[in-house]
Scaffold this motif. Structure first.
Motif, PDB file in Angstrom:
ATOM      1  N   LEU A   1      -0.135 -24.999  -1.259  1.00  0.00           N
ATOM      2  CA  LEU A   1       0.859 -23.633  -1.870  1.00  0.00           C
ATOM      3  C   LEU A   1       1.554 -23.431  -0.585  1.00  0.00           C
ATOM      4  N   LYS A   2       0.884 -23.275   0.554  1.00  0.00           N
ATOM      5  CA  LYS A   2       1.435 -22.113   1.594  1.00  0.00           C
ATOM      6  C   LYS A   2       2.784 -23.420   2.206  1.00  0.00           C
ATOM      7  N   LEU A   3       2.155 -24.993   2.514  1.00  0.00           N
ATOM      8  CA  LEU A   3       2.891 -25.430   2.588  1.00  0.00           C
ATOM      9  C   LEU A   3       4.618 -25.792   2.501  1.00  0.00           C
ATOM     10  N   PHE A   4       4.570 -25.965   0.825  1.00  0.00           N
ATOM     11  CA  PHE A   4       5.107 -25.727  -0.537  1.00  0.00           C
ATOM     12  C   PHE A   4       5.979 -24.321  -0.269  1.00  0.00           C
ATOM     13  N   MET A   5       5.205 -23.198  -0.559  1.00  0.00           N
ATOM     14  CA  MET A   5       6.069 -22.247   0.119  1.00  0.00           C
ATOM     15  C   MET A   5       7.418 -22.394   1.490  1.00  0.00           C
ATOM     16  N   ASP A   6       6.512 -23.214   2.361  1.00  0.00           N
ATOM     17  CA  ASP A   6       7.091 -22.762   3.747  1.00  0.00           C
ATOM     18  C   ASP A   6       8.246 -24.067   3.362  1.00  0.00           C
ATOM     19  N   LYS A   7       7.781 -24.561   3.148  1.00  0.00           N
ATOM     20  CA  LYS A   7       8.999 -26.069   2.697  1.00  0.00           C
ATOM     21  C   LYS A   7      10.411 -25.315   1.528  1.00  0.00           C
ATOM     22  N   LEU A   8       9.950 -24.648   0.855  1.00  0.00           N
ATOM     23  CA  LEU A   8      10.767 -24.432  -0.162  1.00  0.00           C
ATOM     24  C   LEU A   8      12.045 -23.281   0.208  1.00  0.00           C
ATOM     25  N   TYR A   9      11.541 -22.581   1.328  1.00  0.00           N
ATOM     26  CA  TYR A   9      12.198 -21.047   1.757  1.00  0.00           C
ATOM     27  C   TYR A   9      12.884 -22.004   3.152  1.00  0.00           C
ATOM     28  N   GLU A  10      12.434 -22.977   3.649  1.00  0.00           N
ATOM     29  CA  GLU A  10      13.495 -23.652   5.146  1.00  0.00           C
ATOM     30  C   GLU A  10      14.281 -24.189   4.433  1.00  0.00           C
ATOM     31  N   HIS A  11      14.414 -24.595   3.325  1.00  0.00           N
ATOM     32  CA  HIS A  11      15.588 -25.571   2.485  1.00  0.00           C
ATOM     33  C   HIS A  11      16.838 -23.575   1.908  1.00  0.00           C
ATOM     34  N   ILE A  12      16.056 -23.226   1.304  1.00  0.00           N
ATOM     35  CA  ILE A  12      16.818 -21.985   0.933  1.00  0.00           C
ATOM     36  C   ILE A  12      17.521 -21.411   2.128  1.00  0.00           C
ATOM     37  N   CYS A  13      16.733 -21.286   3.368  1.00  0.00           N
ATOM     38  CA  CYS A  13      17.336 -20.304   4.524  1.00  0.00           C
ATOM     39  C   CYS A  13      18.563 -21.996   5.156  1.00  0.00           C
ATOM     40  N   GLU A  14      18.879 -23.206   4.595  1.00  0.00           N
ATOM     41  CA  GLU A  14      19.486 -23.823   5.188  1.00  0.00           C
ATOM     42  C   GLU A  14      20.311 -24.221   4.331  1.00  0.00           C
ATOM     43  N   ASP A  15      20.715 -23.172   2.943  1.00  0.00           N
ATOM     44  CA  ASP A  15      21.460 -23.040   2.254  1.00  0.00           C
ATOM     45  C   ASP A  15      22.580 -22.458   1.638  1.00  0.00           C
ATOM     46  N   GLY A  16      24.285 -22.288   2.766  1.00  0.00           N
ATOM     47  CA  GLY A  16      24.501 -20.899   2.913  1.00  0.00           C
ATOM     48  C   GLY A  16      25.192 -20.461   1.408  1.00  0.00           C
ATOM     49  N   ARG A  17      24.952 -21.155   0.172  1.00  0.00           N
ATOM     50  CA  ARG A  17      25.075 -20.647  -0.617  1.00  0.00           C
ATOM     51  C   ARG A  17      24.463 -19.459  -0.923  1.00  0.00           C
ATOM     52  N   ILE A  18      23.156 -19.497  -0.495  1.00  0.00           N
ATOM     53  CA  ILE A  18      22.117 -18.288  -1.216  1.00  0.00           C
ATOM     54  C   ILE A  18      21.603 -18.472  -0.184  1.00  0.00           C
ATOM     55  N   GLN A  19      21.758 -18.366   1.305  1.00  0.00           N
ATOM     56  CA  GLN A  19      20.480 -17.802   2.076  1.00  0.00           C
ATOM     57  C   GLN A  19      21.556 -16.586   2.147  1.00  0.00           C
ATOM     58  N   HIS A  20      21.559 -15.985   2.240  1.00  0.00           N
ATOM     59  CA  HIS A  20      22.376 -14.882   2.740  1.00  0.00           C
ATOM     60  C   HIS A  20      21.506 -13.648   1.874  1.00  0.00           C
ATOM     61  N   TYR A  21      20.794 -13.768   0.423  1.00  0.00           N
ATOM     62  CA  TYR A  21      19.647 -13.127  -0.659  1.00  0.00           C
ATOM     63  C   TYR A  21      18.526 -13.114  -0.239  1.00  0.00           C
ATOM     64  N   PHE A  22      18.048 -14.078   1.302  1.00  0.00           N
ATOM     65  CA  PHE A  22      16.569 -14.441   1.735  1.00  0.00           C
ATOM     66  C   PHE A  22      17.119 -13.872   3.196  1.00  0.00           C
ATOM     67  N   SER A  23      17.795 -13.320   3.818  1.00  0.00           N
ATOM     68  CA  SER A  23      17.204 -12.980   5.182  1.00  0.00           C
ATOM     69  C   SER A  23      17.009 -11.983   5.935  1.00  0.00           C
ATOM     70  N   GLY A  24      16.189 -11.487   6.897  1.00  0.00           N
ATOM     71  CA  GLY A  24      15.700 -10.462   7.801  1.00  0.00           C
ATOM     72  C   GLY A  24      14.049 -10.641   6.734  1.00  0.00           C
ATOM     73  N   SER A  25      13.899  -9.018   7.078  1.00  0.00           N
ATOM     74  CA  SER A  25      12.873  -8.785   6.363  1.00  0.00           C
ATOM     75  C   SER A  25      12.342  -9.088   4.920  1.00  0.00           C
ATOM     76  N   LYS A  26      13.917  -8.886   3.973  1.00  0.00           N
ATOM     77  CA  LYS A  26      13.223  -9.412   2.434  1.00  0.00           C
ATOM     78  C   LYS A  26      12.339 -11.590   2.559  1.00  0.00           C
ATOM     79  N   LEU A  27      12.733 -11.489   3.809  1.00  0.00           N
ATOM     80  CA  LEU A  27      12.548 -13.525   2.890  1.00  0.00           C
ATOM     81  C   LEU A  27      10.782 -13.117   3.795  1.00  0.00           C
TER      82      LEU A  27
END
Length: 143
Positions: free
Chosen positions: A100-126
């Motif tokens: 589950l930790k690996l899944f979450m790491d990969k998921l948020y890695e992709h989210i942080c690379e996606d310019g359309r949504i990455q700003h929602y998950f920046s900084g400590s919020k992530l």
């Protein structure tokens, strides 16, 4: 060919082949209803005779089960599998806490690379979102 034969036309179609012909396509009730809706709109636009349209609707209603059987069977098999295994197997199927930790790491890695949504998950919020969502999924998966 089936519709022509079913509505009394010269071409006939064997009902026994209907289920087999549609099984692999996973036609759901939603798909079938969309077809019926389009059929009725087409009949209305062509100003078809109401009794004929009504008869056609009755015929189509009788074949719904055969058309949607593939999807229905697969959903029922999946439902029974989940009922018999419960949620205990889900957590282990994703690899337990490490998986589950690996899944979450990969998921948020992709989210942080996606310019359309990455700003929602920046900084400590992530970290906070990732942690909370990981805890939620652990409970859902039966940890």
């Amino acid at each position: 060919q089936f519709l022509v034969g079913a509505f009394g036309g010269a071409v006939t179609y064997e009902d026994s082949k209907l289920r087999l012909a549609h099984y692999k396509y996973n036609v759901t009730d939603y798909h079938f209803d969309a077809f019926i809706e389009n059929f009725f709109v087409s009949c209305e636009l062509m100003e078809s005779d109401f009794p004929a349209v009504s008869d056609a609707a009755e015929v189509l209603g009788h074949v719904r089960k055969d058309i949607t059987s593939g999807c229905t069977v697969r959903l029922e098999v999946a439902r029974k599998r989940v009922e018999s295994a419960g949620t205990d197997g889900l957590f282990e199927a994703v690899g337990g806490e490490d998986g589950l930790k690996l899944f979450m790491d990969k998921l948020y890695e992709h989210i942080c690379e996606d310019g359309r949504i990455q700003h929602y998950f920046s900084g400590s919020k992530l970290d906070a979102v990732k942690s909370t969502q990981g805890q939620y999924l652990s409970v859902i998966f039966g940890a």
